[in-house]
Design an enzyme around this catalytic site. Sequence first.
Site, PDB file in Angstrom:
ATOM      1  N   GLY A 286       0.806  -0.832   0.115  1.00 62.79           N
ATOM      2  CA  GLY A 286      -0.033   0.078  -0.086  1.00 62.79           C
ATOM      3  C   GLY A 286       1.304   1.538   0.309  1.00 62.79           C
ATOM      4  O   GLY A 286       2.153   1.440  -0.910  1.00 62.79           O
ATOM      5  N   GLU A 287       0.524   2.325   0.884  1.00 66.22           N
ATOM      6  CA  GLU A 287       1.144   3.429   0.999  1.00 66.22           C
ATOM      7  C   GLU A 287       1.405   4.375  -0.817  1.00 66.22           C
ATOM      8  O   GLU A 287       2.225   4.894  -0.892  1.00 66.22           O
ATOM      9  CB  GLU A 287       2.138   3.288   1.817  1.00 66.22           C
ATOM     10  CG  GLU A 287       3.342   2.702   1.719  1.00 66.22           C
ATOM     11  CD  GLU A 287       4.194   2.894   2.739  1.00 66.22           C
ATOM     12  OE1 GLU A 287       5.464   2.562   2.553  1.00 66.22           O
ATOM     13  OE2 GLU A 287       4.141   1.933   3.456  1.00 66.22           O
TER      14      GLU A 287
END
Length: 321
Positions: A286-287
């Site tokens: 993610g991120e």
Amino acid sequence: MREFDHAAAEAARARQDQLTKPPGSLGRLEELALFMAGWQGRARPRLERAQALVFAGNHGIVAQGVNPFPAEVTAQMVRNFRAGGAAINQLCRVAGAELSVLPLELERPTRDFTLGAAMEAAEVQAAMQAGATAVDPGADVLLLGEMGIGNSTVAAVQAASGFGGQPADWVGPGTGAEGAILRNKLRAVAEGLARHRPDSAAATLAAFGGREQAAICGAVMRARQLGLPVILDGFICTAAASVLLRDDAGALAHCLIGHESAEPGHRRLIAALGMRPVLSLDMRLGEGSGAAVALMVLRGALACHDGMATFAEAGIGAGVD
């Protein structure tokens, strides 16, 4: 809303056909160059300014025991982003993207969607507006990512609500859920689907949350108004953006999926969207990390498109193969 500039894409295709290579020999890189040409409206698209936005939010569904980490980790990771210590910081630096991290009321999580609506309509609108406002009109491409303990559960219920199937089709380990925690995720998604029957993008975001998902939707819509190409990250980011398809079947035409996440539901979601990810590297962080790696490929595609010589410029006969 801006539309794809077919004339610019055709001019880009004509240039591709004159470059010192067999036609089509750069494969997907050529497709990416044409995609960028059509959305930027120029035969020789550019990547002088890449903006990366990571939205962070907290979720009431965490109370159902769906994650092995407490909600406090969201704020801790935001501090890590701002200190430059996360993977996305390193990848944006290498890829040449300007990173901004926007926490959205972390001290006030959305509500537990198994008990009622996660957000009120005004909260949805505020989060979408925050996402839209964060978009830089001067950017050449926008990368989107997220951070939020519990948000893989939100992504799973959003995807199941929009595309059907059983909770097990969409629920995965996220940050490492297994055993009782994974069973809690499956139960929470099933209960959320039984309680809520949203029929629009805003209603879906209100039913399930979260604020970072709503901000992603706002950013995607604002980018479309600007004709700004978007690189979505993995499962959570793609599931959030896909909510917009409930109102407009072409809402994601200006978006690329940066990578196919190792999160099980992402492959199913990509197939449902009929889209093709730029990369598949078994990432599931993610991120915005997958979007940042995809940006490096996109830079390669445009460098070849713009920098290669044509046969005429190189003095090479047209009969060369």
